[in-house]
Design an enzyme around this catalytic site. Sequence first.
Site, PDB file in Angstrom:
ATOM      1  N   HIS A 192       0.817  -1.223   0.000  1.00 45.61           N
ATOM      2  CA  HIS A 192       0.000   0.000   0.000  1.00 45.61           C
ATOM      3  C   HIS A 192       0.851   1.274   0.000  1.00 45.61           C
ATOM      4  O   HIS A 192       0.378   2.351  -0.381  1.00 45.61           O
ATOM      5  CB  HIS A 192      -0.937  -0.001   1.204  1.00 45.61           C
ATOM      6  CG  HIS A 192      -2.224   0.729   0.959  1.00 45.61           C
ATOM      7  ND1 HIS A 192      -2.327   1.822   0.117  1.00 45.61           N
ATOM      8  CD2 HIS A 192      -3.476   0.519   1.443  1.00 45.61           C
ATOM      9  CE1 HIS A 192      -3.579   2.257   0.106  1.00 45.61           C
ATOM     10  NE2 HIS A 192      -4.289   1.476   0.893  1.00 45.61           N
ATOM     11  N   ASP A 205     -11.372  -8.508 -17.844  1.00 48.44           N
ATOM     12  CA  ASP A 205     -11.550  -9.714 -18.670  1.00 48.44           C
ATOM     13  C   ASP A 205     -10.236 -10.015 -19.384  1.00 48.44           C
ATOM     14  O   ASP A 205      -9.780  -9.246 -20.219  1.00 48.44           O
ATOM     15  CB  ASP A 205     -12.679  -9.479 -19.679  1.00 48.44           C
ATOM     16  CG  ASP A 205     -12.960 -10.691 -20.556  1.00 48.44           C
ATOM     17  OD1 ASP A 205     -12.211 -11.687 -20.464  1.00 48.44           O
ATOM     18  OD2 ASP A 205     -13.920 -10.628 -21.344  1.00 48.44           O
TER      19      ASP A 205
END
Length: 465
Positions: free
Chosen positions: A168, A406
């Site tokens: 992070h 995708d």
Amino acid sequence: MASPATVKVVETTRVTPPSDSPKSATEFSLPLTFFDAIWFKFHPVERVFFYQLNDSTPEYFNSVILPKLKHSLSLTLLHYLPLAGNLQWPLNSPKPIITYTPNDGVSITVAESNSNFSLLSGNEIREAPQLHSLVPELMVTDDIASIIALQITLFPSQGFCIGITTHHTVLDGKSSTMFIKSWAYLCQLDNIIKISSLPPELIPFFNRSVIKDASGLDLLYLNQWMDFTGSGNRRSLMIIQNTRDIPDDLVRATFDLTREDIKKLREKVLSKLEKAKPLHLSSFVVALAYVSTCQIKARGGESERGIYFAFAADCRSRLDPPIPENYFGNCVICPIAESKAVNFMDENGFPFAAELVSDMVKDQLEKEVLRNPERSMIKYFNLMKETGKQVISVSGSPRFGVYDVDFGWGKPKKVEVLSIDRAGGGAISLAESRDGSGGIEIGLALNKHEMEIFVSSFLDGLRDL
């Protein structure tokens, strides 16, 4: 105790950017900004993308899916060189830096599991530890830390999943999602044509000079983290300890708020509160207010206990001047609000929560957090030190569009943020509805008893609208 999904590691390797490119042959470094320093030592973010594919035999996986994923990952890293590098803290530097040197790469684990894919990728209540063998650990030492790690797990004749663990300190949710979308874009096109360029919205913007920090907040935040973790003056990149421990009785479930649900919930808020006060009742505000009210009721206990709300808000468009939307790194800051549990317990609890979260977005974020980030960070550390409170925090965003990722074998069946499991039962994840209908998907991890109460409260509240 729940057993993790049975996973057999087949291969652990490293994927590097293409070696024949001048870009990958050149050293590269980036400084940390104060937006990055906010998250220094914060636990890594863990996400897993599930793809259902009944034709995913080991033969097809190893001859088609895996080679395409590896090849397109290599091409993607050419655009995202910092992710192939490491976080380091040179002796001559007052703060850590992101470095890339030729032949650096990303660790990728290839695994296989015979566990029930439908169960792991479903919405039903299930034991949280089962999912954590699907994401890799991030290599972190005092001196050096990986920025990203990946795991691809095959479920023969069921599908596969991609687990991603990110540091992070180096990138926020928007940047990590942009990377995943870039990888998917190149992988999908590799099924049709050979292409290695990205559309403009996926090309990362690395120029750190757009982040202004005349007050030296970066070093202030780093020193606060060192003091908080007891590191003192010792340089260490180690993250907060014990963040990988998952409670034995923790369960996970996914809930949906449809567009119609959100509309009715918004109407309920407006009917209960004084009309003179303008409210910011976005889908995010309504969803967070409703879910958090159910969480607080599920916890029960002392009515005077402290309740804290915190979420990461994207600042790219809020800075003056605004910075590019494809800025790579951290550019989020956390507004924090506090109250007492008693305020959420009766029938006016949800409208009260909606007003509180609305104020966080409309007033506190714009007027306080962005104008006085130092004060906001002090509030953040004080919150982490306080005991006996219930913290409601948010990971993810409906704006990320995770269900558009995708790789060429269809959009995800499910996307889970597993790192919320480490937040002590107070964190939720938000995403857009998979069917694209404008609703919101909520991921939640609670102990089993609280989850049962939460489910009843959540469903009863919607039924009564």
